[in-house]
Structures are given as C-alpha cells and as structure tokens.
Enzyme design. Structure first.
Site, PDB file in Angstrom:
ATOM      1  N   ASP A   1       0.858  -1.206   0.024  1.00 15.19           N
ATOM      2  CA  ASP A   1      -0.056   0.026   0.066  1.00 15.19           C
ATOM      3  C   ASP A   1       1.076   1.257   0.002  1.00 15.19           C
ATOM      4  O   ASP A   1       1.528   1.450   0.724  1.00 15.19           O
ATOM      5  CB  ASP A   1      -1.068   0.116   1.352  1.00 15.19           C
ATOM      6  CG  ASP A   1      -2.056   0.787   1.300  1.00 15.19           C
ATOM      7  OD1 ASP A   1      -3.315   0.435   1.258  1.00 15.19           O
ATOM      8  OD2 ASP A   1      -1.634   2.044   0.939  1.00 15.19           O
TER       9      ASP A   1
ATOM     10  N   ASP B   1      -2.967   2.644  -5.689  1.00 16.11           N
ATOM     11  CA  ASP B   1      -1.883   2.714  -4.716  1.00 16.11           C
ATOM     12  C   ASP B   1      -1.901   1.609  -4.022  1.00 16.11           C
ATOM     13  O   ASP B   1      -1.411   1.601  -2.888  1.00 16.11           O
ATOM     14  CB  ASP B   1      -2.395   3.966  -3.938  1.00 16.11           C
ATOM     15  CG  ASP B   1      -3.431   3.531  -2.991  1.00 16.11           C
ATOM     16  OD1 ASP B   1      -4.079   2.719  -3.581  1.00 16.11           O
ATOM     17  OD2 ASP B   1      -3.679   4.211  -2.096  1.00 16.11           O
ATOM     18  N   GLU B   2      -2.503   0.525  -4.594  1.00 16.38           N
ATOM     19  CA  GLU B   2      -2.665  -0.702  -3.615  1.00 16.38           C
ATOM     20  C   GLU B   2      -2.240  -2.043  -4.587  1.00 16.38           C
ATOM     21  O   GLU B   2      -2.713  -1.954  -5.455  1.00 16.38           O
ATOM     22  CB  GLU B   2      -3.856  -1.036  -3.028  1.00 16.38           C
ATOM     23  CG  GLU B   2      -3.717  -1.847  -1.667  1.00 16.38           C
ATOM     24  CD  GLU B   2      -4.986  -1.748  -0.668  1.00 16.38           C
ATOM     25  OE1 GLU B   2      -5.615  -0.865  -0.531  1.00 16.38           O
ATOM     26  OE2 GLU B   2      -5.493  -2.913  -0.842  1.00 16.38           O
TER      27      GLU B   2
END
Length: 890
Positions: A199, A293-294
């Site tokens: 993350d 973002d992950e």
DNA sequence: ATACATACC
DNA sequence: AACTGGTATGTAT
C-alpha cells in the site's frame, strides 16, 4: 433503551456452553490448524509466533483472547454484561444537540472520514468535530446525513429488539451455531501461502510532494474545495482526512494557525507511477491491483525459494524452515519496498505479510508509513495479535456495520466469537459466518485474477456520473444526460461492451439518491441507444431538481453469472468446460498452488468481499498435482493485471498495463513443467483440447510464414513460435463492424501476428468481427510445444498472448495503447481471413476429416452440423474460426 | 428484474 | 459556496 431493561433476558452465560474451538488450547488442535508448515509440533510462541516488523511501531502487547485464562472476556453468567455496552443511538444526541463541544458529537459521527480505518491518532478530534459541526450547519448535506442516520438508528433499534427477545434456549442453539461456524472456519485455515499487500503511503500527495519538494513541510491535500482524496501526514496531524470536503479541511487548518495547501490531482501522473510500482511488484510474484496505490502479491514461491537457499540443507527441522521462511518473506518484502522507493524516486510503500490477504491488508496499515509487518504464523499468536483490534480495521466493515456492532457491544475481533449468539441474531447468516471467520483470521488467500484470458468479460457494469450545481431545468438535465450517454458509450467502445440494462442514477438537491433501471431486448452500446433508454427513465422523474446524474449499463454479453461461469456455459457446456479448465489452470499458475496445496484447496477459495458473495472459483476435476507430476514449477511471473473497471482519465483508476518485465530468477526450468502441465490438463479434459493439441500444424490454407515456421514436423523440438487456433462465437443478431477506433486499438494492442491469407506479411483487413463478438466472445486456445526458449522470451510470450486476448477481448484503450506495453514479438496487425466453417477447419487442420471430436454429437456430415454439434447449440450462435495466430517467440 | 444500501479507494 | 466517482455486492421486494 436502557441497559437495565435487558437485565432479565440478556444473553445467557457462555459458560454453559462447551468451550468451543476458539478457546481450545492450541495443543488440542490438529497441527495443521495451529501453524504453518507441516510440523506436527504444537509448540507455540517462540520465534515463529513473533511478529516481524520493520517500521516505527512495535507489536501490541499481548492480549488474553485465546487461551484458557480469559474469564474476563467470558460473560460467565452475568447476563447483563453483554448488553451493558449497548450504545445509545445517535439520534438521541443528534436532535437535542446544541452548539458547543458536546454538540459536535452530534454531527461528526455522520461522516466516514471521522472514523478512518487508520485511526485518528494524535489530532484534535474535538476541534475537528467542532468545525464539521459549524460548517455543516443548515446544509442540505447535513440534513440528509441526519435523515440517513435516523434510519440507521431505527434499524439498529429493530436489531436490538430482536437480540433482546431471544430466549435462553435460543441462545444455546445460537452459540452452537456459532461454534459450528468457527469450526468450519478452522477447516479453511491455511498457512501455506505468503500473501502480501502493498500500500503506497499517501500516494497522490507523495507524488506531488516529490515533484514539488517545497511542499514537504506544509499541510498538503490533493483535491479541491469540494473533496479531498489524499492528504500528507502534516495535514493529517491537523485532522485532514481523505474523503473530507476541502472547505472543512481548510477551516480545520486555519483554526490551528496553518494554511492547507491544495494541489489539483493529476491522475495521469499517478497512473504512470502506479505502473512503475506494479512492475516492481510483479517481479515478486503474481499480483493483483485494483487501484493505483495498492496491490496484493503472492510471494509464496520466492519465499520458499529463498528459505530453501538459506537453509541449504535438507535436514532442517520444520521449525527451522518456518523461521527461514519468515526471514525470507520479511527480507523479500523489504527489498520490494526498497525497489519501489528507488524506482519511483522516493515514494514509500507499506506492506503487510500474512497467510491471507485480509490479514495482510491489516498488517500493511499497522506500520504505516514506510513500514511493514509480518503477521504471526501460529494460530495462537495470530489470534492474540488480532483479538483486540477494532473490527473497523477489517476490510468490509464500514461505518454502518461498525455502528451495528458497537450497539451490540461488539467492538473487537475477539468480541465476535465471544458474542456470537448476538452476532448471529443481528446479522444474516452469510454475514455472521463471514464475520466469525474473519474474526478468527481466516480469509481467502488466493488472488482473484482477471479472466479476460478466456475472453470472458469480468466487468459487470460501466457507468458515468457527474455532480453539478442544482439544476431544475428539464432541458438542461436531458442535455447532461445526453453527454453522459455519449461518454459512456465511448468508454464502452474502448472495451467493446454492450449491455442490456440501462440504469439512471439521480441525486436530488436534497442529496436523496434514486436509481431507476430498465432492461431492453437488444444489446445497447451506441450513444443514441443509451440515451434513448435513459431519457425515458429520466422523463418519469421530471420535473425535479438534481445535483447529480449518472448512467450505467450492465447485463453485458457473456456476463459472468453468480456462480462464476459465463452465461455461455449453459448453451455450450463442452466448450465452456474447456475454457474453464484453461482458466482454472491459469489461476492455478498465478495463484501458484503449492505442492502441498491441491487444486481443490485453492479452488475452494472463498470470497474476499464482505458477506456472502458467491465464489466464482473454477472447480475442475483435474488434479493438477497429478498432471504436473508433483514437480515444482516456477510461478507465472507476469500475470496480467489489466485494470478492468478502471478507466483512463477518470477517477483514481489505474490504466493497468502489464508488468512482468522485471523477471526474477524464478521460472527457469519451471516453464517446461508448466507447459507439460498445461498440456496434460488440457488433454485430459476436453475433446476439443486434444484437438488443439493436435493442431500444432497450422491449418490448411496458408501456412504461417515469416520464416518462423520451420519445424512443424519436429513437434517436440524447440519452436520459435506458437500456433494458436482462434475461435469466435458469433451471435446472429446483427453485428456491426468494429468501430474504427476500437479496431485501431485492437491492432495496437495485439502483439502477435497471424498468418495472412496467402501473401505473407500482407495485412489483410481485420476480420469483420462484430464489436460484440470481439468484445466478449473471442476465445483463444493456445497450445505450445515449445520446449526450451529463453526465459525472458517465455514471459514475453505469455505476455503477448494475454495481451492479444485482453486487447481483443476487453481491455481498455489505455491499456492497449499504452506506451509501456512491451512485447517481444513484433507488433503486427491482426489479420485473418473470413470466418470459415468449423468443419472445414477441423478437416483441414487435423486431417481427421469430419470425425472430428465433436464434444458429444457424433454427427459428421455437413459443416454446419459440426459447428452446431461442437457448440451443442441449437441457438443462433455459430462458431467461426480465423486464421491461426502465430506468435513469435523471440 | 428493480431499488436501495453498503463498502472500498 | 462548497460533501466525489466508479464498481461490486448484498438484501429486499
């Protein structure tokens, strides 16, 4: 609702019930449940149970959830205990609230951003509430939020009534049910995988600050006055949160003497950063990334590999192996994060490592930012770590669920089992089971990889919506609707989608949201068609004053049904079966079933979504272990993670190109085994697949040229190309030609060449595939006899294959046209002749004449017969084939 | 099939 | 002044 009023009929003492699974000492449980590895040792604690963490925070202190000695958690006869913590519901406060500190409590809870998963450590919560309260006063939004809240309160009251009315006898039963659920969950506990969630820390803000270092020390928010998507840690200290309206955040900062710096989001930039990150992640194992973002990565192979090398000795004890694996995982992930930081010039990521992704996600948050954490690998230590965490940290538990649980007095993971009777009373069965399972730390450990490899559209809907200033003019609203329809249609064209249901979403100026749907007979995809339906729907709502309009199309062709099988299955079972196996196989590769993990284990995967999402796992009756001879194989390094559902230029979505370039040293010799396995499975399952197997030799007419086609005879020699039969199932419902745009994209995206009819290298026109066919019904079946090829090429080929399938079938334009698309094969236009009759193909290609292996029917006569037999159809579909595609391997 | 709610980032 | 957008899924009807 007074707690005292429940004193009489509160929950019965759990003490009356046999101490069930979760409290049973670990030593009594089968070893497989207790810890990873195959060790039968029941020893706990020690190194294996110690959480490894690299980062700022340390392990929470030990709790006493598990283990015999936790009488304080046991209600132990005190029937009141369970309900004493039942909250007064919010409406009580909300309405009699007066301005001031206490009044602030009346509004703050209405907002998601006040209950952030990560917690609100160290900022002025009072002030935050105060500002929210003041700035929200009298707003339409607040009124709506309060109305919603009142509804929730009612719901909670109802739930509490149910809970209170349960008799003791019922509770006994319920507790047993809960025990059964817990036991079932234990059955599914699996320590064999190493799941990692990566993350990025304050991703958007981090990118902006990197590119504008002077911002670093200031409170920064990415977004605008309307809404903030991310804030840096400086801003967070002042209470600024994601999903917080900008003007509130601004005021919040002002009151603390600082000015919040707003930065406009630049999604393109984030996309390209995301791509860099994914390439790093992809080099550590199969992964999945739905947002920029992950990502979730399965690093099992790399972990085992490294652990084995470190031990360098077959005689290591199970304990030693486990230790080594923990070290390996922690170091691998640290390296991954370091690489991300390096490749992105300074962006940091946090990561969690666990036996499943749910836990890994929680662990990733634990040492944020720029930290990582490895979840304990023994049951006891795991439960200890988990036990006193807030359930809000569990993915799938949002504001509403949290409040319902809170009102029951269930706040932590350990509370769930302890209060299982109430949980079961309060929630649906599915939801209860889900909660109990998760509360024990059991969750799916498989990746849910996309299935475009089979031409199956994974996306289930596509939509476009926009907020605007209150608009009451009907004409204007219809104009907006028209624009939305046009844009939506464009987006659909990029993926060649067509659906049957149009849904219009409207948000009134009161914030009340309404959706209206209408299904049609025909497939809808053009702007006109969409608008036509949407217009009708909206007309029924007029006159109205709105602040948002949205249009959605769903019920696509070939949509996956609830059981995970394509709708096509019903009509073409055999064909579907074949592709299903291919799919299962792919997934197996990607999820990389371990030696000890059988197909069925992996295949039993449960949903990672909250309640009871049906499990779309392919369950084929092929034993992979057998098929691949129990031989270890390298993982599929470059799994495709095209971000279906994520659209270029809108939102936080990722463009989703493929990674896989940075090949690790894993799959060297694994590839041969991989192929063998693939063939073994394919051959075993379907007559069609054995046909494919024999179809190595390019079908009759034009043989693949380009000098690559030299070794068709030496079937088991190394080849430098693959020959891929290409089928399209077409429906006779009036296909249109591909829109020019899409055709173009398809061509750009294709990284394979096909044998052109006759003249080599000639780019014959793209087959007149209907957009629908191309969209979702193109199926590729690849067979390969390639024995040895350069490792790097291997990945390239896989990438290419997927690339073609994906781009032809359903990938987005962004993906297809991505400059980062890397393929080892020269990029050529997909060409091909017109569809031919399947029987001709079979005769020609296999030399088997009409004896071709139709799945069930023995009809052999005419071509059309063969086709329909193969499809077991009777419906209006026909199976057409195109020139086989030849994939260059270098 | 439709409407609405919940959740996630 | 000002409180998102896109997708999936669950529940109820």
């Amino acid at each position: 609702m007074e707690a005292s009023s429940m004193a009489d009929d509160g929950p019965i003492a759990e003490a009356q019930v046999m101490p069930p699974e979760p409290w049973r000492p670990a030593a009594e449980l089968p070893a497989s449940m207790v810890s990873g590895g195959s060790s039968s040792s029941t020893s706990t604690g020690r190194g294996t149970g110690v959480a490894k963490h690299i980062g700022s925070k340390s392990l929470p202190a030990a709790s006493t959830w598990v283990g015999a000695a936790n009488p304080q958690h046991n209600i132990s006869g005190n029937s009141d205990t369970g309900h004493s913590s039942v909250n007064h519901t919010a409406s009580e406060n909300a309405h009699d609230a007066a301005p001031g500190t206490s009044a602030a409590h009346s509004t703050a809870h209405l907002y998601v951003f006040t209950a952030e998963k990560g917690g609100m450590a160290g900022c002025d919560k009072e002030l935050q509430q105060q500002v929210i309260y003041e700035l929200s006063q009298g707003s339409k939004h607040l009124q709506h939020a309060q109305k919603q809240d009142a509804k929730l309160d009612q719901r909670i009251q109802q739930m509490l009534t149910t809970v209170q009315n349960a008799t003791e006898a019922q509770r006994i039963t319920l507790n047993r049910q809960g025990d059964a659920m817990a036991e079932a969950a234990e059955t599914r506990r699996d320590w064999s995988r190493w799941c990692c969630v990566v993350d990025m820390d304050m991703f958007f803000a981090a990118v902006e600050i990197r590119d504008q270092p002077c911002l670093a020390e200031l409170p920064v928010a990415v977004g605008g006055m309307g809404m903030i998507s991310t804030a840096n840690y400086v801003a967070r200290r002042y209470g600024v949160r994601s999903a917080m309206p900008g003007f509130i955040a601004q005021e919040l900062c002002r009151r603390q003497g600082v000015e919040l710096k707003f930065v406009r989001p630049d999604y393109r930039k984030y996309q390209s950063e995301a791509q860099v990150i994914r390439e790093v992640i992809g080099s550590f194992g199969p992964y999945e990334s739905h947002t920029s973002d992950e990502a979730r990565v399965d690093i099992t192979d790399r972990v085992r590999d490294r652990a084995a090398k470190r031990l360098n000795d077959d005689s290591s004890s199970e304990e030693a192996i486990r230790e080594a694996e923990i070290e390996a995982a922690a170091s691998l992930v640290a390296e991954m994060r370091a690489q991300i930081k390096e490749k992105t010039r300074g962006l940091t990521a946090s990561a969690g490592i666990a036996p499943n992704f749910t836990l890994a996600k929680m662990a990733a948050d634990e040492n944020k930012p720029d930290g990582q954490m490895l979840v304990p690998r023994t049951r006891e230590a795991l439960l200890e770590w988990l036990g006193k965490k807030s359930l809000r940290k569990l993915g799938g538990v949002g504001k509403v669920t949290e409040r319902m649980l809170q009102s029951l007095g269930v706040e932590t993971f350990s509370d769930v089992w302890r209060r299982r009777a109430d949980v079961i009373l309060a929630f649906t069965q599915l939801r209860s089971e889900w909660l109990i399972e998760r509360s024990l730390g059991v969750a799916p450990n498989n990746l849910d990889l996309h299935e475009d490899d089979e031409g199956v559209v994974r996306r289930k809907s596509i939509s476009n919506e926009r907020t605007f200033r209150d608009q009451g003019d009907t004409e204007a609203l219809f104009q907006i609707l028209k624009e939305l329809s046009k844009e939506l249609s464009d987006d659909m064209a990029k993926e060649s989608l067509a659906g049957k249901t149009v849904t219009v979403k409207l948000k009134r100026n009161t914030f009340e949201v309404v959706t209206r749907a209408q299904s049609t007979k025909r497939w809808i995809s053009s702007p006109e068609d969409i608008y036509e339906v949407a217009k009708e729907i909206l007309a029924k709502e007029c006159p109205c004053t709105l602040r948002l309009l949205g249009v959605r199309v769903s019920a696509f062709k070939n949509a996956i049904d609830a059981t995970g099988s394509a709708a096509l299955d019903a009509k073409q079972p055999k064909l579907a079966k074949f592709f299903e196996v291919q799919k299962g196989q792919e997934e197996g590769e990607k999820a990389n079933a371990s030696m000890t993990t059988t197909r069925s284990t992996t295949g039993t995967s449960r949903s990672s979504s909250p309640p009871g999402m049906p499990t779309p796992m392919v369950d084929c009756d092929v034993d992979v272990d057998e098929a691949c001879d129990g031989k270890k194989h390298g993982g599929d390094q470059g799994c495709d993670v095209s971000d279906l559902g994520l659209r270029e230029g809108s939102g936080i979505a990722g463009s989703g190109d493929r990674p896989g370039s940075g090949e690790p040293d894993a799959a060297e010799e694994g590839q041969a085994a991989e192929d063998a396995r693939r063939m073994a499975i394919a051959a075993k399952v379907s007559p069609l697949s054995s046909f494919f197997k024999n179809a190595q030799q390019p079908p009759p007419p034009p043989a693949p040229q380009s000098g690559t086609n030299t070794s068709t005879s030496a079937e088991h020699q190394a080849q430098d190309h693959w020959t891929i039969p290409c089928f399209v199932i077409e429906e006779d419902d009036g296909e249109e030609a591909l829109p020019a745009q899409s055709t173009n994209e398809v061509q750009q995206g294709v990284a394979v060449s096909s044998a052109a009819t006759g003249s080599s290298g000639t780019s014959t026109p793209t087959p007149a595939l209907g957009r629908h066919s191309v969209a979702s019904q193109l199926m590729l079946a690849a067979t390969s006899t390639k024995q040895q090829r350069p490792r790097s090429s291997t990945a390239g080929v896989d990438a290419s294959l997927r690339g073609q399938t994906a781009s032809l079938a359903s990938s987005s334009a962004a993906k297809a046209a991505s400059p980062r698309r890397r393929s080892r094969s020269p990029r050529r236009k997909p060409t091909g002749g017109k569809p031919r009759d399947i029987a001709e193909f079979w005769r020609g290609a296999t030399g088997m004449g009409s004896t071709a292996r139709t799945s069930s029917s023995s009809s052999t006569s005419t071509s059309s017969t063969s086709a329909s037999a193969a499809l077991e159809g009777g419906d209006r579909r026909t199976l057409a084939w195109y020139e086989p595609v030849v994939v260059d391997l270098c």
